[in-house]
Structures are given as C-alpha cells and as structure tokens.
Motif scaffolding. Structure first.
Motif, PDB file in Angstrom:
ATOM      1  N   CYS A 189      -7.976  -5.323  -0.613  1.00 48.10           N
ATOM      2  CA  CYS A 189      -9.031  -4.323  -0.465  1.00 48.10           C
ATOM      3  C   CYS A 189      -9.701  -4.558   0.883  1.00 48.10           C
ATOM      4  CB  CYS A 189     -10.044  -4.436  -1.606  1.00 48.10           C
ATOM      5  SG  CYS A 189      -9.305  -4.072  -3.214  1.00 48.10           S
ATOM      6  N   VAL A 190      -9.713  -3.498   1.706  1.00 48.46           N
ATOM      7  CA  VAL A 190     -10.203  -3.634   3.077  1.00 48.46           C
ATOM      8  C   VAL A 190     -11.691  -3.327   3.167  1.00 48.46           C
ATOM      9  CG1 VAL A 190      -9.916  -2.814   5.447  1.00 48.46           C
ATOM     10  CG2 VAL A 190      -7.914  -3.063   3.972  1.00 48.46           C
ATOM     11  N   SER A 201       0.731   3.848   9.926  1.00 46.99           N
ATOM     12  CA  SER A 201      -0.453   3.310   9.269  1.00 46.99           C
ATOM     13  C   SER A 201      -0.055   2.367   8.148  1.00 46.99           C
ATOM     14  CB  SER A 201      -1.308   4.444   8.691  1.00 46.99           C
ATOM     15  OG  SER A 201      -2.464   3.911   8.057  1.00 46.99           O
ATOM     16  N   SER A 202      -0.921   1.414   7.881  1.00 43.80           N
ATOM     17  CA  SER A 202      -0.758   0.525   6.739  1.00 43.80           C
ATOM     18  C   SER A 202      -2.005   0.575   5.853  1.00 43.80           C
ATOM     19  CB  SER A 202      -0.479  -0.902   7.204  1.00 43.80           C
ATOM     20  OG  SER A 202      -1.516  -1.343   8.046  1.00 43.80           O
ATOM     21  N   PHE A 203      -2.798   1.635   5.994  1.00 39.75           N
ATOM     22  CA  PHE A 203      -4.015   1.812   5.207  1.00 39.75           C
ATOM     23  C   PHE A 203      -3.834   2.985   4.247  1.00 39.75           C
ATOM     24  CE2 PHE A 203      -5.337  -0.017   9.266  1.00 39.75           C
ATOM     25  CZ  PHE A 203      -5.916  -1.185   8.809  1.00 39.75           C
ATOM     26  N   THR A 254      -4.585  -2.235   1.701  1.00 40.41           N
ATOM     27  CA  THR A 254      -3.282  -2.481   2.303  1.00 40.41           C
ATOM     28  C   THR A 254      -2.426  -3.124   1.217  1.00 40.41           C
ATOM     29  OG1 THR A 254      -3.963  -4.639   3.158  1.00 40.41           O
ATOM     30  CG2 THR A 254      -4.140  -2.773   4.660  1.00 40.41           C
ATOM     31  N   ARG A 290      -5.174   5.063   0.319  1.00 41.21           N
ATOM     32  CA  ARG A 290      -6.110   5.372  -0.760  1.00 41.21           C
ATOM     33  C   ARG A 290      -5.277   5.622  -2.012  1.00 41.21           C
ATOM     34  NH1 ARG A 290      -8.741   9.471  -3.714  1.00 41.21           N
ATOM     35  NH2 ARG A 290     -11.010   9.267  -3.707  1.00 41.21           N
ATOM     36  N   VAL A 307     -10.366   1.509   0.621  1.00 46.50           N
ATOM     37  CA  VAL A 307      -9.214   1.389   1.510  1.00 46.50           C
ATOM     38  C   VAL A 307      -8.450   0.110   1.156  1.00 46.50           C
ATOM     39  CG1 VAL A 307      -8.459   1.216   3.911  1.00 46.50           C
ATOM     40  CG2 VAL A 307     -10.470   2.599   3.329  1.00 46.50           C
ATOM     41  N   THR A 364     -14.046   9.277   2.830  1.00 50.00           N
ATOM     42  CA  THR A 364     -12.959   9.941   3.539  1.00 50.00           C
ATOM     43  C   THR A 364     -13.027  11.432   3.321  1.00 50.00           C
ATOM     44  OG1 THR A 364     -11.447   9.677   1.675  1.00 50.00           O
ATOM     45  CG2 THR A 364     -11.386   7.985   3.387  1.00 50.00           C
ATOM     46  N   ALA A 389      -6.684   4.863  10.781  1.00 44.56           N
ATOM     47  CA  ALA A 389      -7.791   4.036  11.239  1.00 44.56           C
ATOM     48  C   ALA A 389      -8.160   4.470  12.649  1.00 44.56           C
ATOM     49  CB  ALA A 389      -7.398   2.570  11.222  1.00 44.56           C
ATOM     50  N   SER A 445       3.911  -0.488   5.845  1.00 51.09           N
ATOM     51  CA  SER A 445       3.494   0.484   6.850  1.00 51.09           C
ATOM     52  C   SER A 445       4.382   1.702   6.726  1.00 51.09           C
ATOM     53  CB  SER A 445       3.623  -0.084   8.262  1.00 51.09           C
ATOM     54  OG  SER A 445       2.715  -1.124   8.466  1.00 51.09           O
ATOM     55  N   TYR A 504     -12.018   5.281   8.661  1.00 52.85           N
ATOM     56  CA  TYR A 504     -10.730   5.621   8.062  1.00 52.85           C
ATOM     57  C   TYR A 504     -10.754   7.099   7.721  1.00 52.85           C
ATOM     58  CZ  TYR A 504     -10.133   0.641   7.844  1.00 52.85           C
ATOM     59  OH  TYR A 504     -10.030  -0.672   8.186  1.00 52.85           O
TER      60      TYR A 504
END
Length: 123
Positions: free
Chosen positions: A117-118, A73-75, A51, A77, A49, A123, A93, A61, A98
């Motif tokens: 990198c979160v 969302s701001s996440f 951003t 792949r 995940v 997923t 999220a 976003s 996620y």
C-alpha cells in the motif's frame, strides 16, 4: 487457491474501503467517517494506491497508451475482486499525485506474492 487467501482478503478489504468512501457519510466527523487515511480537508480519499509484486519477486508494471503517448506504470487501484483474479485500474504518477487512467488490467491472484500500500488519495 488456499495459499493466496490472505492476498485475496487484503484486496477485498481495499476494495470495500474504497466503495465505502463514496457515500454521503464522508461529510461526517469523528469515528464514523469512512474515509481512507488521514485527511485534513474533510473530503474522503477514494483510492488506496497499491503496487504488486509477482511470485518471482518483480514489481508488476504495465504499459498503456493515453492520448497517443505510451506510458508505463506500476501503480494500481483495486476495482473488483473475482474468484481467482483481480481487476486493477492503472494509475499514472505525476509528481506527488496519482491520476486515474481509463486503462485496466486483470491479474490472477495466485500470481501475486505481495501487495504494497503506497498512499491514500483522491483519483
């Protein structure tokens, strides 16, 4: 695009790690196991995940609609890295998880200033 070569290389590496996590080698133990991140349940994570921060320093976003509901969302792949852009799957999220959506965006790599990198997840 020379100034963003490191961003493009990072996105390619993330994509490669995710692609390599989707094979039978995930059942292996030890150094040859190609999963992302630490894992205690012997299954491979398939998503790193991320951003993205734009050139002006703001968090990227995007809004999307699922089941008639509007989300932001701001996440993301990483799905595919092309010559001058990257295709991203939008993630939702929910609590500490996620969830992959059926929504994608394409971003010009030259517009990206930083990638964070979160977490690695399934997923």
């Amino acid at each position: 695009m020379g100034s963003n070569r490191c961003i493009k290389n990072l996105l390619k590496l993330i994509c490669l790690l995710q692609e390599n996590s989707e094979n039978d080698n995930c059942l292996e133990d030890g150094c040859s196991k190609p999963f992302l991140g630490p894992n205690i349940n012997n299954s491979c994570y398939n998503t790193r995940v991320i951003t993205i921060y734009t050139k002006n320093g703001t968090l990227l976003s995007t809004s999307f609609r699922e089941d008639g509901i509007l989300y932001t969302s701001s996440f993301f792949r990483v799905e595919k890295v092309m010559d001058d852009c990257v295709n991203l799957q939008i993630l939702r999220a929910i609590d500490d998880r996620y969830i992959a959506t059926n929504n994608f965006i394409t971003v010009k790599i030259k517009c990206i200033c930083a990638v964070k990198c979160v977490v690695d997840t399934i997923t």
